[in-house]
Design an enzyme around this catalytic site. Structure first.
Site, short mmCIF file in Angstrom:
data_model
loop_
_atom_site.label_atom_id
_atom_site.label_comp_id
_atom_site.label_asym_id
_atom_site.label_seq_id
_atom_site.Cartn_x
_atom_site.Cartn_y
_atom_site.Cartn_z
N ASP A 68 -6.34 -3.54 -5.63
CA ASP A 68 -6.95 -3.19 -5.51
C ASP A 68 -6.68 -1.37 -4.99
O ASP A 68 -6.55 -1.43 -3.98
CB ASP A 68 -7.97 -3.24 -4.11
CG ASP A 68 -8.78 -2.49 -3.73
OD1 ASP A 68 -8.92 -2.70 -2.21
OD2 ASP A 68 -9.80 -1.98 -4.00
N THR A 71 -6.94 2.54 -6.26
CA THR A 71 -7.72 3.62 -7.29
C THR A 71 -7.86 3.59 -8.11
O THR A 71 -7.18 3.21 -9.36
CB THR A 71 -6.79 4.80 -6.73
OG1 THR A 71 -5.86 4.90 -6.67
CG2 THR A 71 -6.87 5.52 -5.32
N GLU A 110 0.64 -1.27 -0.24
CA GLU A 110 0.03 0.22 -0.08
C GLU A 110 0.23 1.21 0.00
O GLU A 110 2.14 1.59 0.74
CB GLU A 110 -0.55 -0.26 0.99
CG GLU A 110 -1.30 1.42 1.45
CD GLU A 110 -2.34 1.88 0.29
OE1 GLU A 110 -2.84 1.24 0.37
OE2 GLU A 110 -1.99 3.27 0.33
N1 SAM Z 1 -12.52 0.30 -4.15
C1 SAM Z 1 -11.40 1.32 -4.35
C2 SAM Z 1 -11.59 0.86 -5.70
O1 SAM Z 1 -12.68 1.15 -6.40
O2 SAM Z 1 -11.42 2.71 -6.22
C3 SAM Z 1 -10.24 0.98 -3.28
C4 SAM Z 1 -9.93 1.39 -2.33
S1 SAM Z 1 -8.18 1.24 -1.78
C5 SAM Z 1 -8.76 2.36 -0.47
C6 SAM Z 1 -7.90 1.70 -3.20
C7 SAM Z 1 -5.94 1.94 -2.55
O3 SAM Z 1 -4.76 2.03 -3.53
C8 SAM Z 1 -5.55 3.05 -1.74
O4 SAM Z 1 -5.76 2.48 -0.39
C9 SAM Z 1 -4.59 3.90 -2.31
O5 SAM Z 1 -3.77 4.68 -1.11
C10 SAM Z 1 -3.95 2.55 -2.84
N2 SAM Z 1 -2.78 3.24 -3.64
C11 SAM Z 1 -3.09 4.13 -5.33
N3 SAM Z 1 -2.02 3.85 -5.89
C12 SAM Z 1 -1.14 2.59 -5.10
C13 SAM Z 1 -0.52 2.40 -5.70
N4 SAM Z 1 0.86 3.58 -6.64
N5 SAM Z 1 0.29 1.84 -5.50
C14 SAM Z 1 -0.11 0.93 -3.72
N6 SAM Z 1 -1.31 1.19 -3.79
C15 SAM Z 1 -1.57 2.48 -4.38
#
Ligand code: SAM
Length: 287
Positions: free
Chosen positions: A158, A160, A108
């Site tokens: 999962d 963004t 994450e």
């Molecule tokens: N269910 C949501 C959706 O369908 O949009 C996604 C939810 S989850 C909170 C998305 C997660 O991806 C976030 O915690 C964000 O910090 C993480 N994230 C975004 N870009 C990332 C990356 N390049 N590497 C790892 N985590 C990432």
């Protein structure tokens, strides 16, 4: 006392959804994104990142069950799992329900999302981050898979949307990294947007995954607060038979696992791979 201002999701230039916050619980510009968690009468607690709805207490089960149990029940014996993103812990919670799971690595990018979701959305992770089978790595998912020498049975992205930090998780570089750390009979799935509104994401993902995997496809589920219709999930593996299953065998496997779900069933699992004609046409395929 006047209510906090409406929280408006502006994912699309001329259309969106609005939430009336009963109370803003946390709002902060983290190192990577704008994070807000608020209470809403209809959806319970809601988390938005960079103004886009990520999860709500009311409908999270649909997304987290479908992103997790479709690949996990399709794999014959998932022991090692990699979760990219997923900072709210919902995917991790569902993965750990599978008795076969020996170890989960979660990568994450933003520690603040994990910390604030444990504090304000505790039922999402439900203690999953303290499970001894779990290792959390704070890093960009593309860095991790590009350097990783381990092999995973199931990889779940999962993330963004492909804007801001999430953009790197929709690139060919990321998919090549996933290919290198997915076990031979492994399955990769990824959040791939609401196809009616983001059809280009489906087309682009299909184009970028196809050089890395023998079998690339999509499955879908309607998640109410991901507005615009069905949410598509990308699927990739080197073994097309992982997507062909006998319904009664799947039903038996699910019954044996005795995992309590509110959305996922064997019939839903199978039906979720049936895609509307407009997606098939966009992908230049008939099935
Ligand atoms: N269910 C949501 C959706 O369908 O949009 C996604 C939810 S989850 C909170 C998305 C997660 O991806 C976030 O915690 C964000 O910090 C993480 N994230 C975004 N870009 C990332 C990356 N390049 N590497 C790892 N985590 C990432």
């Amino acid at each position: 006392m006047n209510r906090p201002e409406m929280k408006i999701e502006r994912l699309y230039p001329s259309w969106g959804q609005a939430f009336s916050p009963e109370k803003v619980l946390f709002e902060h510009q983290t190192e990577h994104q704008h994070l807000v968690i608020f209470k809403n009468q209809q959806w319970g607690k809601v988390m938005m990142l960079d103004g886009v709805v990520q999860t709500t207490e009311k409908d999270e089960f649909i997304y987290h069950e479908m992103m997790t149990h479709v690949p996990m029940f399709s794999h014959h014996n998932p022991q090692k799992v990699l979760i990219i993103g997923g900072g709210d812990g919902g995917i991790l919670r569902e993965v750990l329900k599978h008795q076969s799971v020996k170890h989960v690595t979660q990568v994450e990018i933003d520690q603040a999302v994990i910390d604030m979701c444990i504090k304000y959305l505790p039922n999402h992770s439900a203690g999953a981050f303290t499970d001894e089978r779990v290792d959390v790595v704070i890093d960009d998912g593309v860095n991790y898979v590009s350097r990783c020498s381990q092999k995973f049975d199931v990889i779940i992205s999962d993330s963004t949307d492909p804007i801001g930090p999430g953009e790197s998780l929709f690139t060919s570089e990321f998919y090549h990294g996933v290919q290198s750390c997915l076990a031979d009979d492994g399955v990769f799935v990824a959040q791939n947007g609401v196809s009616f509104m983001q059809l280009d994401e489906v087309i682009t993902t299909h184009k970028r995954l196809s050089p890395c995997f023998k079998d690339v496809g999509f499955y879908a589920a309607a998640v109410p607060t991901y507005v615009g219709g069905i949410m598509t999930f990308a699927w990739a593996s080197q073994n097309p038979t992982l997507r062909q299953f006998d319904l009664s065998q799947l039903e038996h496997k699910i019954q044996q696992a005795a995992i309590k779900t509110q959305y996922h069933t064997a019939a839903i699992h199978q039906a979720s791979f049936a895609l509307p004609r407009y997606i098939l046409t966009a992908l230049g395929t008939s099935v």
